[in-house]
Enzyme design. Structure first.
Site, mmCIF file in Angstrom:
data_model
loop_
_atom_site.group_PDB
_atom_site.id
_atom_site.type_symbol
_atom_site.label_atom_id
_atom_site.label_comp_id
_atom_site.label_asym_id
_atom_site.label_seq_id
_atom_site.Cartn_x
_atom_site.Cartn_y
_atom_site.Cartn_z
ATOM 1 C CD GLU A 13 -5.636 -9.410 8.129
ATOM 2 O OE1 GLU A 13 -5.514 -8.739 7.252
ATOM 3 O OE2 GLU A 13 -5.759 -10.734 8.495
ATOM 4 C CG ASP A 31 1.451 -3.219 10.257
ATOM 5 O OD1 ASP A 31 1.992 -3.385 9.178
ATOM 6 O OD2 ASP A 31 2.733 -3.331 10.827
ATOM 7 C CG ASP A 72 -1.565 -17.655 10.219
ATOM 8 O OD1 ASP A 72 -0.151 -18.154 9.674
ATOM 9 O OD2 ASP A 72 -2.571 -17.854 9.486
#
Length: 295
Positions: free
Chosen positions: A113, A140, A161
């Site tokens: 994340e 990243d 996602d």
């Protein structure tokens, strides 16, 4: 056909009623809101996009999935069995990670994340679990994959996602990135990508996945615009194998609100249904125009 001719986009994060803001976190990327509306707890990005939620949880039934796209993601289990190494790019509230850990407690799950504030909120409000088998890293997603490739890491289930509040970040939607992903996928592994069937990027996304992974599966329902792309698998299982797996998985997934029989009926293989023009332009690091996102 997957191109639903609708002008508006029913975002995958799902439109939810506006409730009471019980916490707000600021980060380098955005404002993050935690909102409560009765039994529903939601993570949202800034005031402008407040009508759309990135993650939600029923406080009285935290295991039950709220969003359709998270349910569709588990169609992956009809193509792979007993995943051992899972990579999730984009954490949200940690719903996918928590559920996979409950289903496969021996699997290693790495969550990536970019925003540390998202991880903080997931821990504090959405019961995101971390332990020896489940980790989170602030990075990243593309940088993580590049480094994983150098480290010769391999994953048998990669879930994409990542969203920036409007759409998938452009650098995570190119031929070059998909080639990097493919390099860290095991021979029997699968990529599950959360995207849309109403986007003007639909044809470009499809063509780009196809040029890297070959024929793939779209998973959709008639009720909304979510689609999950399942790519990277070597062979399409037979209808009998899929039915057997659906029956075996059904009782395990039922407590989460996932209907495996329904999902087994919503697998659309592009080998039999390639619904984009053959001359569709591929998305690349040099060609990934944001102006195509005019919904």
């Amino acid at each position: 056909m997957f191109r639903v001719l609708i002008a508006s986009l029913f975002v995958t994060f799902c439109a939810t009623a506006i409730g009471e803001v019980i916490d707000q976190q600021r980060s380098l990327y955005r404002n993050i809101l935690v909102e409560q509306n009765g039994d529903l707890l939601c993570l949202k990005f800034d005031e402008k996009s407040r009508k759309s939620s990135q993650s939600c949880m029923y406080k009285s039934a935290p295991k039950k999935l709220v969003f359709n796209y998270t349910k569709l993601t588990f169609a992956s289990l009809l193509l792979i069995e007993n995943p051992e190494n899972v990579l999730i790019i984009g954490l949200g509230g940690g719903t996918l990670s928590n559920m996979i850990h409950e289903l496969y407690p021996h699997a290693s799950i790495e969550n990536v994340e970019i925003d540390p504030a998202v991880i903080k909120v997931a821990r504090e409000y959405f019961a995101f679990q971390e332990n020896a088998k489940v980790t989170s890293k602030v990075q990243d997603g593309r940088i993580f994959v590049k480094r994983a490739r150098l480290q010769k890491k391999q994953y048998d289930w990669i879930i994409l996602d990542a969203f920036n509040g409007d759409y998938i970040p452009e650098h995570l939607l190119t031929k070059e990135f998909f080639q990097e992903l493919k390099s860290v996928l095991t021979p029997k592994g699968i990529v599950a990508a959360n995207t849309f069937s109403t986007s003007k990027l639909y044809e470009h996304e499809s063509a780009t996945y196809h040029v890297v992974f070959g024929d793939f599966i779209n998973v959709t329902t008639d009720k909304n615009s979510n689609r999950i792309i399942l790519a990277g698998f070597e062979d399409m299982p037979s209808a009998r194998t899929i039915a057997e797996r659906a029956n075996r998985l059904a009782p395990r997934l039922q407590p989460y609100g996932v209907d495996m029989k329904l999902l087994s009926e919503r697998l659309f293989y592009t080998k039999d249904n390639q619904d984009w023009p053959v001359d569709t332009k591929i998305l690349t690091d040099q060609y990934s125009p944001a102006n195509l996102l005019n919904f």
